[in-house]
Structure formats: C-alpha cells, structure tokens
Scaffold this active site. Structure first.
Site, PDB file in Angstrom:
ATOM      1  N   THR A  75       0.867  -1.179   0.000  1.00  0.00           N
ATOM      2  CA  THR A  75       0.000   0.000   0.000  1.00  0.00           C
ATOM      3  C   THR A  75       0.901   1.226   0.000  1.00  0.00           C
ATOM      4  O   THR A  75       1.651   1.443   0.965  1.00  0.00           O
ATOM      5  CB  THR A  75      -0.902   0.022   1.251  1.00  0.00           C
ATOM      6  OG1 THR A  75      -1.674  -1.171   1.287  1.00  0.00           O
ATOM      7  CG2 THR A  75      -1.836   1.224   1.220  1.00  0.00           C
ATOM      8  N   LYS A 134      -7.848   1.655  -3.140  1.00  0.00           N
ATOM      9  CA  LYS A 134      -7.509   1.162  -1.801  1.00  0.00           C
ATOM     10  C   LYS A 134      -7.674   2.275  -0.743  1.00  0.00           C
ATOM     11  O   LYS A 134      -8.292   2.066   0.306  1.00  0.00           O
ATOM     12  CB  LYS A 134      -6.071   0.643  -1.820  1.00  0.00           C
ATOM     13  CG  LYS A 134      -5.422   0.413  -0.485  1.00  0.00           C
ATOM     14  CD  LYS A 134      -5.689  -0.948   0.072  1.00  0.00           C
ATOM     15  CE  LYS A 134      -5.129  -1.054   1.488  1.00  0.00           C
ATOM     16  NZ  LYS A 134      -5.480  -2.285   2.136  1.00  0.00           N
ATOM     17  N   LYS A 141      -1.715   4.657   8.656  1.00  0.00           N
ATOM     18  CA  LYS A 141      -0.917   4.807   7.430  1.00  0.00           C
ATOM     19  C   LYS A 141      -1.821   5.086   6.223  1.00  0.00           C
ATOM     20  O   LYS A 141      -1.565   5.991   5.427  1.00  0.00           O
ATOM     21  CB  LYS A 141      -0.114   3.522   7.191  1.00  0.00           C
ATOM     22  CG  LYS A 141       0.573   3.469   5.843  1.00  0.00           C
ATOM     23  CD  LYS A 141       1.155   2.106   5.522  1.00  0.00           C
ATOM     24  CE  LYS A 141       1.606   2.061   4.071  1.00  0.00           C
ATOM     25  NZ  LYS A 141       2.198   0.790   3.678  1.00  0.00           N
TER      26      LYS A 141
HETATM   27  P1  NAD Z   1       5.659  -6.419   7.305  1.00  0.00           P
HETATM   28  O1  NAD Z   1       6.413  -5.367   8.014  1.00  0.00           O
HETATM   29  O2  NAD Z   1       5.214  -7.646   8.054  1.00  0.00           O
HETATM   30  O3  NAD Z   1       6.501  -6.936   6.017  1.00  0.00           O
HETATM   31  C1  NAD Z   1       7.266  -6.107   5.206  1.00  0.00           C
HETATM   32  C2  NAD Z   1       8.558  -6.852   4.935  1.00  0.00           C
HETATM   33  O4  NAD Z   1       9.324  -6.121   3.968  1.00  0.00           O
HETATM   34  C3  NAD Z   1       9.440  -6.999   6.179  1.00  0.00           C
HETATM   35  O5  NAD Z   1       9.700  -8.378   6.418  1.00  0.00           O
HETATM   36  C4  NAD Z   1      10.716  -6.234   5.811  1.00  0.00           C
HETATM   37  O6  NAD Z   1      11.893  -6.809   6.373  1.00  0.00           O
HETATM   38  C5  NAD Z   1      10.688  -6.345   4.305  1.00  0.00           C
HETATM   39  N1  NAD Z   1      11.528  -5.391   3.577  1.00  0.00           N
HETATM   40  C6  NAD Z   1      11.842  -4.117   3.894  1.00  0.00           C
HETATM   41  N2  NAD Z   1      12.634  -3.582   2.931  1.00  0.00           N
HETATM   42  C7  NAD Z   1      12.802  -4.537   1.983  1.00  0.00           C
HETATM   43  C8  NAD Z   1      13.494  -4.604   0.740  1.00  0.00           C
HETATM   44  N3  NAD Z   1      14.169  -3.562   0.270  1.00  0.00           N
HETATM   45  N4  NAD Z   1      13.432  -5.755   0.024  1.00  0.00           N
HETATM   46  C9  NAD Z   1      12.745  -6.828   0.474  1.00  0.00           C
HETATM   47  N5  NAD Z   1      12.079  -6.820   1.651  1.00  0.00           N
HETATM   48  C10 NAD Z   1      12.096  -5.702   2.389  1.00  0.00           C
HETATM   49  O7  NAD Z   1       4.397  -5.686   6.644  1.00  0.00           O
HETATM   50  P2  NAD Z   1       3.074  -6.378   6.040  1.00  0.00           P
HETATM   51  O8  NAD Z   1       2.025  -6.385   7.084  1.00  0.00           O
HETATM   52  O9  NAD Z   1       3.458  -7.616   5.320  1.00  0.00           O
HETATM   53  O10 NAD Z   1       2.642  -5.239   4.982  1.00  0.00           O
HETATM   54  C11 NAD Z   1       3.246  -5.126   3.717  1.00  0.00           C
HETATM   55  C12 NAD Z   1       2.442  -4.149   2.898  1.00  0.00           C
HETATM   56  O11 NAD Z   1       1.083  -4.616   2.804  1.00  0.00           O
HETATM   57  C13 NAD Z   1       2.371  -2.744   3.494  1.00  0.00           C
HETATM   58  O12 NAD Z   1       2.469  -1.807   2.464  1.00  0.00           O
HETATM   59  C14 NAD Z   1       1.000  -2.716   4.160  1.00  0.00           C
HETATM   60  O13 NAD Z   1       0.464  -1.405   4.240  1.00  0.00           O
HETATM   61  C15 NAD Z   1       0.207  -3.594   3.214  1.00  0.00           C
HETATM   62  N6  NAD Z   1      -0.981  -4.234   3.811  1.00  0.00           N
HETATM   63  C16 NAD Z   1      -0.866  -4.894   5.000  1.00  0.00           C
HETATM   64  C17 NAD Z   1      -2.004  -5.501   5.536  1.00  0.00           C
HETATM   65  C18 NAD Z   1      -1.959  -6.244   6.855  1.00  0.00           C
HETATM   66  O14 NAD Z   1      -3.014  -6.595   7.401  1.00  0.00           O
HETATM   67  N7  NAD Z   1      -0.764  -6.558   7.386  1.00  0.00           N
HETATM   68  C19 NAD Z   1      -3.236  -5.435   4.862  1.00  0.00           C
HETATM   69  C20 NAD Z   1      -3.294  -4.794   3.627  1.00  0.00           C
HETATM   70  C21 NAD Z   1      -2.144  -4.190   3.118  1.00  0.00           C
END
Ligand code: NAD
Length: 302
Positions: free
Chosen positions: A98, A173, A248
């Site tokens: 997102t 979104k 966010k």
């Molecule tokens: P998270 O923090 O669990 O996972 C993100 C991962 O990205 C981490 O493991 C981090 O180490 C990794 N990362 C950071 N920099 C990186 C790079 N350069 N290359 C590869 N990996 C890298 O977050 P999440 O909950 O998985 O969310 C991810 C995205 O999904 C966000 O943008 C969030 O807004 C969106 N989202 C999350 C949810 C939810 O319920 N968790 C729902 C909808 C959307």
C-alpha cells in the site's frame, strides 16, 4: 511446460503467506527479505531465499513486491543496482504494497522506461486473507499486463478488480479505507453514546445492523464484544487490521486529498484520531479498539 519462476520481495506478514501459496500452487518462488526471521519462515514454506533482491529477480518472469512504503518500492526499483536493471526485459512487476498513488505512478513509469510491464495491486483482506489466498486485489495498469499475470494473481486473490490505469488500484484502496476508518469511528462513537444513554450493545446492534446504520465496521468488525463473536473486540482487540496500518492508509488518503485539492473534512478528523491512537494506546491493537479510547475520553471529560 517449464515451471514459471515468481520473485517475491518482502516476506513479512503479507508477502510471506502469499509466497507460500504460490509455492503450494506449483510455482518456483524465489524471495528476498533483509529480516532473517522472515527468511527462515519462508524457507520452511518452500521459498528459495536469495541473498540479494537482484539475485531474486534475475531468474523471474514475474516480480511481486510487498514492502512497507512507497520509498521502499522506489528504492528497490531504481538505479544501476536496482531490480529493474537486473530483471530480464518484459518482466511483469506487480507492487502489492500500500503506497501513495503518486509513488505507484512513478514506480510504473520507472518500470516501463526500463522495458518492463507494471501493475499496482494493493490488497485488502489482511493476514487471514493472505494465508487463505482470498485477498481482494485492486489493480492499476493495462488490461493486457493484467491478463498476462492473472493465473499468478488468482493464487493469492479471491477477487481481482481492474480499477484503471497505473495508480488506480492504490486510489481505490485508500478511498475504500477512508470509508472504513470514518465508519469505524461513527460506529464506535454511537456505541459509547448508547452506553451513556443506558442502551445495551445488543439492542443498538439489532437496530443498526438491519437499519440505515448498517456497514462492515458494525456487522463484521463490531467494536464491542458480544454481537459479532468473531470480531477483534472479543479477543482483547488483537488484530485483525492493526491501527498503525489504518493510520498509514488515512495518511496516504490525506496526502492524495491535498495533492488534488479535494475537501475531506471528516477524513481529516479520522486521520488525526487514528494517528493519536496508533502512536498511543492503540499501537498493538485492531483499529476497532479506538472505541476504548473514545470511552476513556468520555469518562475523563477530555
Ligand atoms: P511487514 O512489516 O510484516 O513486512 C514487510 C517486509 O518487507 C518486512 O519483512 C521487511 O523486512 C521487508 N523489507 C523491507 N525492505 C525490503 C526490501 N528492500 N526488500 C525486500 N524486503 C524488504 O508488513 P506487512 O504487514 O506484510 O505489509 C506489507 C504491505 O502490505 C504494506 O504496504 C502494508 O500497508 C500492506 N498491507 C498490510 C495488511 C496487513 O493486514 N498486514 C493489509 C493490507 C495491506
């Protein structure tokens, strides 16, 4: 037919299970994440983890990014050491993170300039939807590029909605989540006002859930325990959809409203309330936990 290779960058709460579902569906999945714990879990679920993002994309025809922010996506994409330069021409880059609409458009432009194809595909459905492969994906980009990766996306999604050109998925979104944030506050304030008036939670639920107050925040994610047994309120507000993520998304919505000159007065109040909550008592809670904050403030007269 040879096995198609999909790269997944970002193997966290969302990207990890998405990658695992692709493995289970028969894809070869190569991944990268700087966090050792994310990698260990991914390896246990059949993902081939590489030591750099460049190594991960080099063998893939489809690259999925699931990263914390737009800055992470753009940084990963660009420059001589970036993943766009490392990928084979014509690779389809799908960003499921997102991020701001402007960042999504910039990322797609960078991918196109580098001779690749690009979609923004933010998701809704949370960690549960990612585990179950039932996410809703909101797609921005060309129909042709979407059709090219539909089989891959069908593995992680229960529903795909093509919303328009690059950035349209992110636009859908943040508009949807602005509705969600505002409606959760409305439902929560109504329950607390009902409490002050001696109205039981069940009575208000029975009326509003079948009347004009009906909405997802009430009937699925009900912020008080009881009426909807599966809602986070029944498990001490364990997420669900964590309040920092709601904060966010509302911040991204306000950024979009500012850049387009759109009047979003209620959205702005919701963004401010969730910012306070997410950085305060709601840090680890589902966004419906805001009802407790409203109750505390009411009782203390703040
Ligand atoms: P998270 O923090 O669990 O996972 C993100 C991962 O990205 C981490 O493991 C981090 O180490 C990794 N990362 C950071 N920099 C990186 C790079 N350069 N290359 C590869 N990996 C890298 O977050 P999440 O909950 O998985 O969310 C991810 C995205 O999904 C966000 O943008 C969030 O807004 C969106 N989202 C999350 C949810 C939810 O319920 N968790 C729902 C909808 C959307």
């Amino acid at each position: 037919m040879s096995q198609q290779t999909v790269a997944v960058l970002g193997l966290g709460n969302m990207g990890g299970p998405m990658a695992a579902n692709l493995v289970a569906a028969g894809y070869r999945v190569v991944g990268f994440d700087p966090a050792p714990t994310a990698n260990e879990t991914a390896v246990a679920r059949g993902v081939e983890v590489k030591t750099s993002p460049v190594l991960a994309v080099a063998e893939a025809s489809v690259v999925i990014t699931m990263l914390p922010s737009g800055g992470h996506v753009i940084d990963a994409y660009k420059g001589p050491d970036g993943i766009l330069a490392a990928a084979a021409p014509g690779t389809v880059f799908i960003d499921c993170s997102t991020i701001a609409v402007e960042d999504a458009r910039a990322a797609a432009e960078l991918a196109h300039e580098a001779g690749h194809r690009a979609l923004d595909a933010p998701v809704s459905g949370g960690v549960g939807g990612a585990e179950a492969g039932t996410l809703t994906l909101m797609i921005g980009g060309s129909e042709v590029d979407l059709d090219a990766v539909r089989p891959v996306l069908d593995v992680v999604a229960g529903r795909l909605v093509h919303c328009g050109d690059s950035g349209a998925g992110q636009a859908a979104k943040i508009c949807n989540n602005m509705i969600l944030g505002i409606s959760m506050l409305a439902v929560s304030e109504a329950f607390v006002l009902g409490e002050s008036l001696g109205l039981s939670h069940q009575a208000l639920f029975d009326v509003a859930s079948t009347a004009s107050g009906q909405c997802w925040a009430l009937t699925t994610n009900c912020p008080v325990p009881g009426p909807v047994p599966t809602s986070p309120a029944n498990r001490d507000y364990r997420p669900g959809f964590a309040s920092p993520l709601m904060s966010k998304d509302l911040t991204l919505a306000m950024q979009a409203a500012d850049s387009t000159g759109t009047e979003v007065r209620v959205g702005a109040v919701a963004a401010a309330i969730y910012r306070d909550f997410a950085f305060g008592s709601g840090r680890d809670l589902d966004f419906s936990g805001v009802v407790q904050d409203i109750r505390d403030r009411s009782q203390s007269g703040v």
